[in-house]
Write a protein that holds these residues in place. Structure first.
Motif, PDB file in Angstrom:
ATOM      1  N   LEU A   9      16.460  23.525  85.425  1.00 53.49           N
ATOM      2  CA  LEU A   9      16.822  23.896  84.082  1.00 53.49           C
ATOM      3  C   LEU A   9      16.446  22.756  83.160  1.00 53.49           C
ATOM      4  O   LEU A   9      16.687  21.588  83.441  1.00 53.49           O
ATOM      5  N   ASP A 118      13.130  33.068  78.104  1.00 55.41           N
ATOM      6  CA  ASP A 118      13.201  31.737  78.700  1.00 55.41           C
ATOM      7  C   ASP A 118      14.100  30.884  77.835  1.00 55.41           C
ATOM      8  O   ASP A 118      13.973  30.888  76.604  1.00 55.41           O
ATOM      9  N   ILE A 119      15.018  30.150  78.457  1.00 53.99           N
ATOM     10  CA  ILE A 119      15.999  29.388  77.682  1.00 53.99           C
ATOM     11  C   ILE A 119      15.424  28.134  77.045  1.00 53.99           C
ATOM     12  O   ILE A 119      16.086  27.511  76.214  1.00 53.99           O
ATOM     13  N   GLU A 144      17.910  33.005  74.593  1.00 50.80           N
ATOM     14  CA  GLU A 144      19.281  33.051  75.102  1.00 50.80           C
ATOM     15  C   GLU A 144      19.251  33.398  76.592  1.00 50.80           C
ATOM     16  O   GLU A 144      18.295  33.978  77.097  1.00 50.80           O
ATOM     17  N   ASN A 145      20.297  33.030  77.295  1.00 56.23           N
ATOM     18  CA  ASN A 145      20.407  33.350  78.721  1.00 56.23           C
ATOM     19  C   ASN A 145      20.803  34.816  78.868  1.00 56.23           C
ATOM     20  O   ASN A 145      21.916  35.208  78.517  1.00 56.23           O
TER      21      ASN A 145
END
Length: 234
Positions: A9, A118-119, A144-145
């Protein structure tokens, strides 16, 4: 260079304006089409780029996973291009889109609505650049997730290289099970055989669709992997 086949991440650092991000991407990547889906050109981090072989820390905007065309995404994009009926006239979500290759493949294969999710804001800019490179209209991108979200209905959900650690693999399995039951989409997973994915093999919710040999010329970029597969979430 990223240290393993697992994706990280992105670190949450300062997000500069889009023009600055765009200039950074163009300066530190190069257009590439020597991969499993040569119909799609992508700006990627290669051995010829300044940061290749260096730790991720010097990157000012977080880990550059969006600059790698991961093996699962390559297999997924190849499958979509070879089987356009999968996405033709469909609404498609590309979850964890990264460089945007699978979303671009869906557009090329006739999808009517594609959302690249995609964040990482830098990935969103990279996806826009890659759309331009392939002469297609800008994709809709969400940062956003969306894991766990149930509101929007998609005909097809694509996930390339998303089962990269135990926590996210569990979250994905739980959400996809619920979403499939509720909305009934086609769900396709691209993965080269990561440990967090292979532990699910042999269970009745996964069916192998196809396997591809990765180009020998990209062995270094693919961390020595030689093949990648597409799986259907049943």
């Amino acid at each position: 260079m990223l240290p393993s086949i697992g994706r990280c991440l992105s670190r949450r650092l300062r997000t500069p304006p889009a023009p600055e991000l765009r200039a950074f991407i163009v300066r530190n990547t190069e257009p590439v089409s020597e991969h499993l889906s040569p119909e799609i050109s992508l700006r990627l981090l290669t051995p010829r780029c300044p940061f290749w072989g260096r730790a991720a820390q010097p990157w000012p905007f977080g880990d550059p996973y969006w600059a790698i065309y991961w093996p699962g995404g390559q297999a997924l994009s190849r499958y979509i291009l070879d089987n356009p009926a999968v996405t033709t006239a469909k609404r498609v979500l590309d979850l964890g889109s990264g460089c945007g290759a699978s979303a671009i493949a869906a557009v090329m294969s006739g999808a009517t609505d594609v959302l690249a999710n995609d964040i990482d804001p830098l990935a969103a800019v990279a996806i826009g650049i890659n759309c331009e490179l392939n002469k297609i209209p800008p994709l809709r991108v969400a940062t956003e997730n969306l894991i766990g979200k149930m509101e929007e209905k998609w005909d097809v959900i694509l996930l390339g290289d998303m089962f990269y650690d135990e926590e996210i693999a569990t979250d994905l399995h739980n959400w996809l099970t619920k979403y499939k039951r509720f909305h009934g989409p086609e769900i396709l997973i691209g993965d080269p055989g990561r440990a967090e994915f292979t532990k699910y093999l042999g269970q009745d919710w996964l069916k192998k669709v196809t396997e591809y040999e990765l180009p020998a010329s990209t062995k270094e970029e693919n961390y020595g992997l030689t093949s990648s597969s597409v799986w259907r979430f049943l």
